[in-house]
Motif scaffolding. Structure first.
Motif, PDB file in Angstrom:
ATOM      1  N   UNK A 125      43.791  44.673  52.382  1.00 38.94           N
ATOM      2  CA  UNK A 125      44.419  44.538  51.048  1.00 38.94           C
ATOM      3  C   UNK A 125      43.301  43.529  50.319  1.00 38.94           C
ATOM      4  N   UNK A 126      42.983  44.034  49.147  1.00 38.40           N
ATOM      5  CA  UNK A 126      42.020  43.594  48.352  1.00 38.40           C
ATOM      6  C   UNK A 126      42.609  42.582  47.127  1.00 38.40           C
ATOM      7  N   UNK A 127      42.138  41.283  47.104  1.00 38.44           N
ATOM      8  CA  UNK A 127      42.740  40.300  46.190  1.00 38.44           C
ATOM      9  C   UNK A 127      41.853  40.388  45.211  1.00 38.44           C
ATOM     10  N   UNK A 174      27.270  34.819  43.181  1.00 43.11           N
ATOM     11  CA  UNK A 174      28.119  35.418  41.930  1.00 43.11           C
ATOM     12  C   UNK A 174      27.277  36.350  41.243  1.00 43.11           C
ATOM     13  N   UNK A 175      27.623  37.784  41.226  1.00 39.59           N
ATOM     14  CA  UNK A 175      26.829  38.704  40.874  1.00 39.59           C
ATOM     15  C   UNK A 175      27.728  39.630  39.575  1.00 39.59           C
ATOM     16  N   UNK A 176      26.736  40.149  39.103  1.00 43.49           N
ATOM     17  CA  UNK A 176      27.377  41.234  38.096  1.00 43.49           C
ATOM     18  C   UNK A 176      27.444  42.487  38.817  1.00 43.49           C
ATOM     19  N   UNK A 177      28.094  43.521  37.967  1.00 40.55           N
ATOM     20  CA  UNK A 177      28.293  44.837  38.593  1.00 40.55           C
ATOM     21  C   UNK A 177      27.077  45.578  39.057  1.00 40.55           C
ATOM     22  N   UNK A 178      26.232  45.462  37.830  1.00 36.75           N
ATOM     23  CA  UNK A 178      24.986  45.793  37.903  1.00 36.75           C
ATOM     24  C   UNK A 178      24.098  45.460  39.097  1.00 36.75           C
ATOM     25  N   UNK A 210      37.308  45.794  40.774  1.00 36.92           N
ATOM     26  CA  UNK A 210      37.556  44.600  40.124  1.00 36.92           C
ATOM     27  C   UNK A 210      37.066  44.244  38.741  1.00 36.92           C
ATOM     28  N   UNK A 211      35.924  44.686  38.456  1.00 37.95           N
ATOM     29  CA  UNK A 211      35.147  44.532  37.087  1.00 37.95           C
ATOM     30  C   UNK A 211      35.775  45.395  36.043  1.00 37.95           C
ATOM     31  N   UNK A 263      41.717  47.132  34.086  1.00 40.45           N
ATOM     32  CA  UNK A 263      42.301  46.429  33.159  1.00 40.45           C
ATOM     33  C   UNK A 263      43.267  45.732  33.546  1.00 40.45           C
ATOM     34  N   UNK A 264      44.076  46.033  34.842  1.00 40.22           N
ATOM     35  CA  UNK A 264      45.235  45.344  35.537  1.00 40.22           C
ATOM     36  C   UNK A 264      44.840  44.322  36.249  1.00 40.22           C
ATOM     37  N   UNK A 265      45.634  43.404  36.399  1.00 40.79           N
ATOM     38  CA  UNK A 265      45.625  42.718  37.296  1.00 40.79           C
ATOM     39  C   UNK A 265      46.285  42.662  38.990  1.00 40.79           C
ATOM     40  N   UNK A 266      46.732  44.012  39.005  1.00 44.00           N
ATOM     41  CA  UNK A 266      47.327  44.675  40.123  1.00 44.00           C
ATOM     42  C   UNK A 266      48.779  43.942  40.322  1.00 44.00           C
ATOM     43  N   UNK A 267      49.161  44.062  41.603  1.00 40.18           N
ATOM     44  CA  UNK A 267      50.410  43.639  42.196  1.00 40.18           C
ATOM     45  C   UNK A 267      50.421  41.888  42.165  1.00 40.18           C
TER      46      UNK A 267
END
Length: 118
Positions: A43-45, A66-70, A88-89, A92-96
């Motif tokens: 489960x990924x939060x 803390x890192x950027x996607x790049x 995560x990056x 657009x949704x915050x999921x469940x």
């Protein structure tokens, strides 16, 4: 997870123990399934940073920051980690989200769902 500990309290505790970061659960953004001899379900939060300086526990985590996607894409990290960071990056949704309704008959029961489609 510890007995009688909610999933939100578990993930907050685990993040603190493994990285030194105090965080808050924002939602579940992915579910992973890895059937093997020991079947793993992830489960990924999506978490919100509260406070603390990233410090790995050097047991379960060997690096923290803390890192950027790049930056993550250029690092030597597992493919699963890279894909989860992308989700995560870029999503657009915050999921469940946790359902705030407390069921009297099941006081420790937790339910996540979609808050709104509009």
């Amino acid at each position: 997870m510890e007995q009688h500990q909610s999933i939100e309290k578990t993930i907050i505790r685990e993040v603190l123990e493994e990285t030194g970061i105090t965080s808050k659960v924002n939602g579940i953004i992915a579910v992973g399934d890895m059937p093997r001899d020991v079947h793993n379900v992830y489960l990924v939060f999506l978490m919100d940073y509260v406070e603390g300086d990233p410090q790995p526990d050097n047991v379960e985590v060997d690096g923290a920051g803390f890192y950027s996607l790049e930056e993550i894409n250029s690092m030597n990290v597992a493919e699963l980690t890279r894909e989860l960071a992308r989700i995560a990056f870029e999503q657009p949704s915050h999921g469940l989200k946790a359902n705030p309704v407390n069921m009297v008959s099941l006081p420790t029961y937790g339910l996540y769902g979609i808050q709104s489609l509009v």
